[in-house]
Design an enzyme around this catalytic site. Structure first.
Site, short mmCIF file in Angstrom:
data_model
loop_
_atom_site.label_atom_id
_atom_site.label_comp_id
_atom_site.label_asym_id
_atom_site.label_seq_id
_atom_site.Cartn_x
_atom_site.Cartn_y
_atom_site.Cartn_z
N ASP A 53 0.83 -1.20 0.00
CA ASP A 53 0.00 0.00 0.00
C ASP A 53 0.87 1.26 0.00
OD1 ASP A 53 -2.43 -1.41 0.10
OD2 ASP A 53 -2.30 -1.60 2.28
N TYR A 81 5.88 -8.66 8.56
CA TYR A 81 5.59 -7.23 8.68
C TYR A 81 5.77 -6.76 10.12
CZ TYR A 81 3.06 -7.86 4.23
OH TYR A 81 2.72 -8.16 2.93
N ASP A 95 -6.11 2.54 7.45
CA ASP A 95 -4.77 3.11 7.63
C ASP A 95 -4.87 4.63 7.52
OD1 ASP A 95 -4.99 3.66 4.91
OD2 ASP A 95 -3.36 2.36 4.29
N ARG A 187 -3.90 -4.36 7.03
CA ARG A 187 -4.92 -3.36 7.38
C ARG A 187 -6.19 -4.03 7.89
NH1 ARG A 187 -6.80 -0.69 2.79
NH2 ARG A 187 -5.68 -2.07 1.38
#
Length: 242
Positions: A53, A81, A95, A187
């Site tokens: 993203d 992550y 986000d 997310r």
């Protein structure tokens, strides 16, 4: 920096650290443009192995030429992550791409309840992708419909969370490390963690630290693209006959 001999048409695989606010296609397009000028060609095939993203940073694998056939192989490798979540607030995109739209109580949340909630997400889980995603609904990207204010019903997918670890807990902000399978939306995981805590949550930072055995310290910074291309030697037909 030592000169390297590379053959971008036969295929090369490169690792980059995607900057904040760049799309994945920004990275591909910028590198393709610079590479085309280096090769003195109008066109060269370049693709990436796994979207990030705009509000995420970290490991992106780019493949050129015939190496683009390996993209699917890289996409199926485990990813890691590090995510920072703010509890008690949600945004439509989960986000910072969208403004906060709702707030929720957080007084009942403790670091221990956070750990307990995170533990429920390990293993095989079902996850509904975010409406602001590249998933297709009736041939349209979900984010295209969402940006027009239209409903984009998305089906839950099965995926695997191998590890989830609480790194820091400074409520209402927490930082977690996640090791997961292809198709995982961090997310959406943030959204679901908020729900599990009877509150809300959204990402304030996200960094992909690993794809398979490719780690962040192996990645090239985008501001060094020109330097990298300057210090390589292109493989030619004459090289192959030596």
């Amino acid at each position: 920096m030592e000169h390297r001999v590379m053959d971008f048409v036969a295929g090369e695989t490169l690792y980059f650290n995607k900057p904040l606010d760049w799309t994945s296609f920004d990275l591909v397009n910028k590198f393709r443009y610079k590479l085309s000028r280096k090769l003195k060609v109008r066109k060269i095939k370049v693709g990436h192995a796994g979207t990030l993203d705009p509000k995420a940073t970290g490991v992106m694998i780019l493949c050129t030429g015939k190496a683009t056939k390996r993209i699917e192989e890289y996409q199926y490798r485990t990813k890691e992550y590090v995510a920072t979540l703010r509890l008690g607030e949600t945004t439509p995109s989960f986000d910072l791409e969208r403004e906060v739209d709702r707030t929720y109580p957080v007084d009942h949340i403790t670091c221990e309840t956070v750990r307990e909630a995170l533990a429920t997400f390990t293993g095989e889980i079902r996850q509904v992708p975010p409406v602001f995603s590249a998933c297709k609904v009736d041939g349209k990207r979900a984010y295209e419909l969402a940006r027009k204010g239209r409903e984009a019903p998305l089906k839950a997918r099965t995926l695997v969370i191998d590890e989830i670890e609480l790194l820091t807990c400074a409520l209402p902000v927490i930082q977690i490390r996640v090791v997961c399978s292809k198709g995982t939306y961090i997310r959406a995981l943030a959204r679901d963690i908020g729900v599990a805590l009877h509150s809300g949550a959204h990402l304030t930072a996200l960094q992909r630290t690993r794809i398979g055995d490719v780690t962040l310290d192996m990645c090239l910074s985008t501001d060094r693209m020109d330097d990298f291309l300057e210090h390589i030697t292109l493989k030619t037909i004459e090289d192959e006959t030596v």
